[in-house]
Design a protein around this motif. Structure first.
Motif, PDB file in Angstrom:
ATOM      1  N   ALA A  40      41.906  34.792  91.139  1.00  0.00           N
ATOM      2  CA  ALA A  40      43.242  34.441  90.663  1.00  0.00           C
ATOM      3  C   ALA A  40      43.106  33.396  89.570  1.00  0.00           C
ATOM      4  O   ALA A  40      42.392  32.415  89.724  1.00  0.00           O
ATOM      5  CB  ALA A  40      44.082  33.896  91.816  1.00  0.00           C
ATOM      6  N   GLY A  41      43.783  33.638  88.454  1.00  0.00           N
ATOM      7  CA  GLY A  41      43.752  32.700  87.336  1.00  0.00           C
ATOM      8  C   GLY A  41      45.008  31.857  87.296  1.00  0.00           C
ATOM      9  O   GLY A  41      45.586  31.523  88.333  1.00  0.00           O
ATOM     10  N   ASP A  73      49.155  35.278  81.385  1.00  0.00           N
ATOM     11  CA  ASP A  73      49.242  35.345  82.846  1.00  0.00           C
ATOM     12  C   ASP A  73      47.964  35.989  83.375  1.00  0.00           C
ATOM     13  O   ASP A  73      47.764  37.188  83.247  1.00  0.00           O
ATOM     14  CB  ASP A  73      50.461  36.160  83.261  1.00  0.00           C
ATOM     15  N   SER A  74      47.093  35.186  83.969  1.00  0.00           N
ATOM     16  CA  SER A  74      45.857  35.720  84.553  1.00  0.00           C
ATOM     17  C   SER A  74      45.824  35.466  86.054  1.00  0.00           C
ATOM     18  O   SER A  74      44.764  35.392  86.657  1.00  0.00           O
ATOM     19  CB  SER A  74      44.624  35.103  83.865  1.00  0.00           C
ATOM     20  N   THR A 148      59.118  40.869  83.579  1.00  0.00           N
ATOM     21  CA  THR A 148      59.455  41.281  84.939  1.00  0.00           C
ATOM     22  C   THR A 148      58.598  42.473  85.330  1.00  0.00           C
ATOM     23  O   THR A 148      58.281  43.331  84.502  1.00  0.00           O
ATOM     24  CB  THR A 148      60.942  41.668  85.066  1.00  0.00           C
ATOM     25  N   GLY A 149      58.246  42.488  86.618  1.00  0.00           N
ATOM     26  CA  GLY A 149      57.445  43.590  87.150  1.00  0.00           C
ATOM     27  C   GLY A 149      56.005  43.524  86.680  1.00  0.00           C
ATOM     28  O   GLY A 149      55.509  42.496  86.261  1.00  0.00           O
ATOM     29  N   GLY A 150      55.362  44.657  86.745  1.00  0.00           N
ATOM     30  CA  GLY A 150      53.962  44.730  86.363  1.00  0.00           C
ATOM     31  C   GLY A 150      53.074  44.088  87.418  1.00  0.00           C
ATOM     32  O   GLY A 150      53.541  43.414  88.329  1.00  0.00           O
ATOM     33  N   THR A 151      51.798  44.335  87.308  1.00  0.00           N
ATOM     34  CA  THR A 151      50.819  43.750  88.215  1.00  0.00           C
ATOM     35  C   THR A 151      49.641  43.237  87.406  1.00  0.00           C
ATOM     36  O   THR A 151      49.425  43.639  86.263  1.00  0.00           O
ATOM     37  CB  THR A 151      50.299  44.789  89.232  1.00  0.00           C
ATOM     38  N   GLY A 152      48.866  42.343  88.012  1.00  0.00           N
ATOM     39  CA  GLY A 152      47.654  41.845  87.363  1.00  0.00           C
ATOM     40  C   GLY A 152      47.975  40.924  86.211  1.00  0.00           C
ATOM     41  O   GLY A 152      48.910  40.147  86.242  1.00  0.00           O
ATOM     42  N   GLY A 153      47.187  41.029  85.144  1.00  0.00           N
ATOM     43  CA  GLY A 153      47.326  40.139  83.996  1.00  0.00           C
ATOM     44  C   GLY A 153      48.213  40.702  82.906  1.00  0.00           C
ATOM     45  O   GLY A 153      48.431  41.907  82.811  1.00  0.00           O
TER      46      GLY A 153
END
Length: 184
Positions: A40-41, A73-74, A148-153
């Motif tokens: 997790a970053g 966003d990492s 909004t939404g999405g996953t990961g980085g």
């Protein structure tokens, strides 16, 4: 008969030696368990250290680009949503009398569209078009950009424009203030 027994005994002994001396059969497949870890970053925002918007006379409008602002966003989150906001201090020159200040409410902020994005989800500018420019505040954060939404980085970059409505009673001088972008 004795010859047959000797032959059979010899054949049996030879077969036994061949069986015992035969190499072990190899397995046709084998497996290896492999692991790795995704760390997790952090959630960060980067804005220009300084910007010069230009100049104008009292009662005029000064418009200029602030420079690229980037959210990175990492965190590697299952929900990679975030919101970036912006506030401003009072801009002042000289000793800071009323004629030597420009309040943040007299400076409109226009995020404009993203200049670059990566990742999944929906990227939304706080003010998509110039007509949507909104006044800054020293107290109430103004939405600058959201994801909004999405996953990961993911990343988003935009180049906001500031529109300064110079008061008619302003005195000449270089006005300095601080525009602060935040992300959460």
């Amino acid at each position: 008969m004795r010859t047959v027994k000797i032959c059979l005994a010899g054949a049996a002994a030879a077969a036994m030696v061949g069986f015992l001396a035969a190499p072990a059969a190899a397995a046709p497949t084998d497996t290896t368990t492999v692991t790795f870890e995704v760390l997790a970053g952090t959630l960060d925002i980067d804005a220009p250290a300084a910007a010069d918007l230009g100049d104008g006379a009292p009662g005029s409008t000064i418009t200029g680009a602030l420079g690229p602002v980037t959210v990175t966003d990492s965190r590697g989150a299952a929900d990679a949503s975030w919101a970036a906001t912006v506030t401003s201090t009072v801009f002042q020159t000289g000793g800071g009398t009323a004629a030597e200040t420009v309040e943040p409410e007299l400076i409109d902020y226009w995020s404009g569209p993203a200049t670059a994005t990566t990742g999944t989800g929906t990227f939304t500018p706080g003010q998509a078009a110039a007509v949507n420019a909104a006044p800054l505040s020293s107290v109430t954060p103004l939405p600058a950009f959201t994801h909004t939404g999405g996953t990961g980085g993911n990343t988003a970059t935009w180049n906001p424009t500031l529109i300064v409505h110079v008061p008619l009673d302003s005195i000449a001088g270089v006005y300095t203030g601080t525009v602060t972008h935040s992300v959460a």
